[in-house]
Design a protein around this motif. Structure first.
Motif, mmCIF file in Angstrom:
data_model
loop_
_atom_site.group_PDB
_atom_site.id
_atom_site.type_symbol
_atom_site.label_atom_id
_atom_site.label_comp_id
_atom_site.label_asym_id
_atom_site.label_seq_id
_atom_site.Cartn_x
_atom_site.Cartn_y
_atom_site.Cartn_z
ATOM 1 N N LYS A 1 -73.347 -23.616 20.962
ATOM 2 C CA LYS A 1 -72.377 -24.694 20.794
ATOM 3 C C LYS A 1 -71.227 -24.279 19.891
ATOM 4 N N ASP A 2 -71.549 -23.551 18.811
ATOM 5 C CA ASP A 2 -70.490 -23.207 17.855
ATOM 6 C C ASP A 2 -69.417 -22.323 18.501
ATOM 7 N N LEU A 3 -69.879 -21.342 19.294
ATOM 8 C CA LEU A 3 -68.898 -20.444 19.918
ATOM 9 C C LEU A 3 -68.110 -21.171 21.007
ATOM 10 N N PHE A 4 -68.805 -22.039 21.773
ATOM 11 C CA PHE A 4 -68.105 -22.818 22.802
ATOM 12 C C PHE A 4 -67.005 -23.660 22.163
ATOM 13 N N GLN A 5 -67.336 -24.273 21.047
ATOM 14 C CA GLN A 5 -66.359 -25.139 20.389
ATOM 15 C C GLN A 5 -65.139 -24.354 19.926
ATOM 16 N N LYS A 6 -65.401 -23.195 19.309
ATOM 17 C CA LYS A 6 -64.289 -22.386 18.809
ATOM 18 C C LYS A 6 -63.378 -21.926 19.941
ATOM 19 N N ALA A 7 -63.980 -21.752 21.138
ATOM 20 C CA ALA A 7 -63.177 -21.285 22.266
ATOM 21 C C ALA A 7 -62.552 -22.453 23.023
ATOM 22 N N GLY A 8 -62.741 -23.650 22.489
ATOM 23 C CA GLY A 8 -62.109 -24.809 23.109
ATOM 24 C C GLY A 8 -62.838 -25.334 24.334
ATOM 25 N N GLY B 1 -65.968 -18.456 31.932
ATOM 26 C CA GLY B 1 -65.893 -17.259 31.097
ATOM 27 C C GLY B 1 -64.467 -16.815 30.875
ATOM 28 N N GLU B 2 -63.666 -16.911 31.924
ATOM 29 C CA GLU B 2 -62.257 -16.526 31.782
ATOM 30 C C GLU B 2 -61.554 -17.437 30.782
ATOM 31 N N THR B 3 -61.861 -18.731 30.866
ATOM 32 C CA THR B 3 -61.295 -19.668 29.890
ATOM 33 C C THR B 3 -61.746 -19.307 28.480
ATOM 34 N N TYR B 4 -63.030 -19.015 28.365
ATOM 35 C CA TYR B 4 -63.591 -18.698 27.045
ATOM 36 C C TYR B 4 -62.889 -17.482 26.446
ATOM 37 N N MET B 5 -62.684 -16.456 27.273
ATOM 38 C CA MET B 5 -62.155 -15.205 26.741
ATOM 39 C C MET B 5 -60.720 -15.357 26.225
ATOM 40 N N LYS B 6 -60.009 -16.368 26.747
ATOM 41 C CA LYS B 6 -58.642 -16.568 26.272
ATOM 42 C C LYS B 6 -58.616 -16.930 24.792
ATOM 43 N N LYS B 7 -59.624 -17.706 24.369
ATOM 44 C CA LYS B 7 -59.657 -18.120 22.958
ATOM 45 C C LYS B 7 -60.959 -17.680 22.291
ATOM 46 N N ALA B 8 -61.488 -16.583 22.767
ATOM 47 C CA ALA B 8 -62.805 -16.165 22.286
ATOM 48 C C ALA B 8 -62.788 -15.842 20.798
ATOM 49 N N PRO B 9 -63.783 -16.336 20.046
ATOM 50 C CA PRO B 9 -63.912 -15.911 18.648
ATOM 51 C C PRO B 9 -64.046 -14.391 18.599
ATOM 52 N N LYS B 10 -63.460 -13.785 17.592
ATOM 53 C CA LYS B 10 -63.397 -12.326 17.521
ATOM 54 C C LYS B 10 -64.800 -11.699 17.575
ATOM 55 N N GLY B 11 -64.901 -10.653 18.361
ATOM 56 C CA GLY B 11 -66.158 -9.913 18.434
ATOM 57 C C GLY B 11 -67.230 -10.553 19.294
#
Lengths: 448, 330
Positions: A176-183, A206-216
């Motif tokens: 949940k935390d990573l999903f939230q950070k990626a919007g 996944g493509e959406t996630y990678m646009k705002k993916a938390p670093k690393g």
């Protein structure tokens, strides 16, 4: 070397005491070797003990959890004349060849032998006559099981060689935390709707996630997991309904392979091989946001992600219902106590016991009747934000297609994952090179 | 072999008893005793070595011959009792089997990568241990400890050291500004990593063998070399090394056999029988295992086993030739 040679010839010997020692020594050596040879020949089968109890042996791989869930104890209490002894081999890749050896030698078999789903078709095809036919047994009701599960153990001649134990309907575990950070949304219903009905929507997410993916971090652990989930959701994968190996032309394989390649090219995978130590470490470090997970993986995730990952994980429905894993209990005809063993196998796979096993060990029932029992219906998982895993996975279980299986399912699957996809994902080869390498290996294995 | 020349014949030894001088009864007793003695002397050596040969026949010779028989058949692990005659097909297909040649190549390169540094380091270590050191027993035991470690434990630790994302070696490289290396997925890097495990485990063992041989070198050789004005280094090159030649040959042969059979390290390093995604560190032993136990082709696996056996025989012959050559030049 040379100095040793000199000693025996020089000096006077006093033969008697030395000689006695030598005779004793030779005798001892003979006794020892005879004992060792005899030890090897001893059979580890079952027997009636001195106290009149019948010992039933159960051969399993890994942890089946019957012992841990107290099911053996319960059965022994109900049947005072029975004692149960479990022989466990840690890995199926060691357990299965040994089972085949015992089958063809017709000795050394346990009274009950577990068989993994990847091997059940092979066993049914080649050794159906060596097992009790469950289809003809009184008290075994076919409708207790999910239709597709029952059919997996069916031989071409119609015999059913084993009773279903657990299954692996897939869901998607996500952080949940990573999903939230990626919007992205974080509620499990909303998340499930993101990709409902189509695996390619999972890649789009996944493509959406990678646009705002938390670093690393990456969106998923590895492309092989995605491939595995997608390919299992089709009604045919590697074999045609007629039992022919058709993986090269299979729509399921083609579409799933392309999806996996898209995920690799979109750099949304953590480039991890499942069950590698790196995969474990990535859980602990939280470097990927989602993984396609059957119920049996939840415990694994909890263990690897540990306290650091508490309150972060949740589980949503997979795009399409698909199965990964599960096993069967078979009863070899040659066993000394085949009748008693059959009773035990029936009892262990009955809905009530399956529900209990799910409660204690997380193995999801293949008995449809178990889904209505409170142990399953009301089951939630605290580590995954109290997700109603009983409901999520039973819904998936009901929708799983009956996939025709064949003898080389496992080889094809692992070769496509561990050679084909791995070459592209981790070694930087082109998708074409990866695919050709996998095909070459598979052809080599199935060639006569 | 050489010892038999210096020994008296066994019969001569058996008669080495007090001369018969006393009366007849004593002589009879004496005769019985000597018969038993002769019988004993003649047969008990056989009794002593019998267990080994019984076991060897059961667990060495029989499997060897049976494997040879199986290699001429198509045998599936599904039903090992059922064999179908295919003649030399399993061998002829090895010739055009890319996976086999790849495994052979890998076995060779990993063998060189592990054996050469291993023996050189062992020689150096042995030389150092040969000096008068405080606590020399401690150091000698210490170099042997890796040998006592199980392959599984060692490989597990090395697997973690060579990890891509969280490995300690990459972490160290990162400190000096070098990018992460994906050890397992590169051909050379993975072979180096596997070799490192082998080197770590076997260097100490070989060092002790060298040390034992060094201590057998007569001291006066060094003394006269020193009198001639040879430095420590020159003594090592001109006295120690030539004296060690037979020992070096022995360790080379043993390590070569070990390298040909290399199995546990590459299997556990990546945790799979494929030896990496491109089979980049799959050795012959691993390929055999894959064919037999994962692809269920026991006949082919047997052919690979025999190919390995023949390779080892070739190495043995080569060793014999070299040894003969060495003896002649001596």
């Amino acid at each position: 070397m040379r100095t040793i040679g000199k000693t025996p010839g020089t000096g006077k010997r006093t033969p008697r005491p030395a000689r006695r020692h030598r005779f004793v020594g030779a005798g001892l050596a003979a006794v020892l070797s005879a004992g060792l040879l005899a030890g090897c020949a001893e059979d580890g089968g079952s027997s009636a003990n001195a106290d009149g109890k019948t010992t039933l042996s159960v051969g399993v791989f890994g942890v089946f959890g019957y012992k841990q869930a107290g099911l053996y104890d319960e059965y022994e209490k109900k049947h005072p004349g029975i004692r149960i002894q479990e022989n466990s081999t840690e890995r199926n890749e060691n357990y299965y060849p040994a089972l085949l050896n015992h089958l063809s030698a017709n000795s050394g078999l346990s009274d009950i032998q577990a068989v993994e789903v990847d091997n059940i078709s092979e066993v049914a095809r080649l050794h159906a006559d060596k097992f009790v036919d469950m289809a003809k047994e009184d008290g075994v009701d076919k409708s207790d099981w999910l239709g597709w599960k029952w059919n997996q153990a069916k031989a071409p001649g119609g015999q059913v060689v084993g009773l279903g134990t657990d299954i692996g309907p897939m869901g998607v575990c996500y952080r949940k935390d990573l999903f939230q950070k990626a919007g992205l949304p974080t509620g499990r219903e909303e998340v499930g709707r993101l990709w409902q009905g189509d695996w390619s929507k999972y890649v789009e997410t996944g493509e959406t996630y990678m646009k705002k993916a938390p670093k690393g971090t990456a969106f998923m652990d590895g492309a092989a997991g995605l491939y595995n989930g997608s390919v299992a959701s089709y009604p045919t994968k590697y074999y045609s309904a007629g039992g022919k190996l058709v993986y090269k032309k299979s729509k399921a394989v083609r579409a799933s392979w392309d999806l996996a390649m898209r995920a690799v090219e979109g750099r949304m995978t953590g480039r991890l091989k499942q069950f590698d130590k790196e995969w474990d470490q990535a859980y602990a470090n939280g470097t990927f946001a989602s993984v396609i997970c059957p119920p049996w993986m939840l415990g694994y995730i909890k263990e690897k992600a540990g306290d650091k990952g508490a309150d972060k994980w949740d589980v949503a429905a997979a795009p399409k219902p698909a199965n990964w894993g599960g096993s069967f209990l078979t009863v070899p005809k040659r066993g000394k106590h085949a009748e008693e063993a059959l009773k035990l196998a029936k009892w262990l796979t009955a809905p009530k016991q399956q529900a209990k096993l799910f409660r204690k060990q997380g193995s999801f029932p293949s008995a449809r009747a178990a889904y209505a029992l409170p142990e399953v219906k009301d089951a939630t998982h605290a580590y995954f934000g109290d997700a109603p895993i009983g409901k999520i996975f039973s819904r998936a279980a009901e929708g799983i297609p009956t996939v025709p299986l064949g003898p080389k399912d496992q080889t094809v699957k692992t070769t496509i994952s561990d050679i084909g996809i791995l070459q592209v994902e981790q070694q930087g080869k082109s998708p074409e090179e990866g695919w050709n390498a996998a095909v070459k290996k598979i052809d080599d294995v199935v060639e006569d | 072999m050489t010892s038999s020349r210096t020994d008296p014949a066994p019969g001569a030894r058996a008669t080495g008893r007090p001369a018969p001088a006393a009366g007849a009864p004593a002589r009879a007793r004496e005769g019985r005793g000597s018969r038993r003695h002769r019988w004993d002397a003649r047969w008990s050596p056989y009794a002593f070595i019998a267990p080994f040969f019984c076991f060897f026949a059961a667990f060495g010779l029989f499997p060897l011959l049976y494997t040879g028989w199986a290699s001429l058949h198509r045998v599936s692990l599904h039903d090992p009792a059922h064999m179908e005659w295919v003649g030399l097909r399993n061998f002829s297909r090895l010739l055009e089997d890319d996976f086999f040649w790849n495994a052979l190549r890998n076995t060779f390169t990993i063998g060189v990568l592990s054996t050469v540094p291993q023996l050189l380091m062992a020689l150096g270590l042995a030389h150092l241990l040969n000096y008068k050191l405080r606590g020399s027993t401690f150091f000698r035991v210490a170099v042997l400890t890796p040998y006592a470690t199980s392959v599984a434990a060692a490989t597990l630790v090395f697997g973690m050291l060579f990890g891509r994302d969280y490995g300690m070696i990459n972490w160290g490289l990162g400190l000096v500004g070098i990018d992460h290396i994906d050890w397992e997925n590169g051909t050379w890097t993975s072979q180096l990593a596997v070799s490192a495990i082998v080197i770590w485990r076997w260097t100490g063992y070989n060092a002790l063998i060298y040390l034992a041989a060094m201590q057998a070198v007569p001291h006066d050789l060094y003394e006269s070399a020193a009198l001639d004005g040879a430095s420590r280094r020159q003594q090592f090159v001109h006295v120690t090394l030539p004296s060690l030649r037979p020992t070096i040959l022995f360790t080379v042969v043993v390590s070569t056999i070990g390298a040909t059979q290399l199995f546990g390290e590459p299997l556990l390093f990546g945790g799979s029988q494929t030896g990496g995604g491109s089979h980049q560190y799959q050795t012959l032993g691993l390929y055999l295992y894959e064919q037999g136990w994962f692809d269920f082709q026991l006949g082919r696996a047997s052919a690979i086993a025999w190919a390995m056996f023949l390779i080892l025989i070739a190495i043995g012959l080569l060793n014999w030739l070299v040894a003969r050559r060495l003896n002649k030049t001596h």
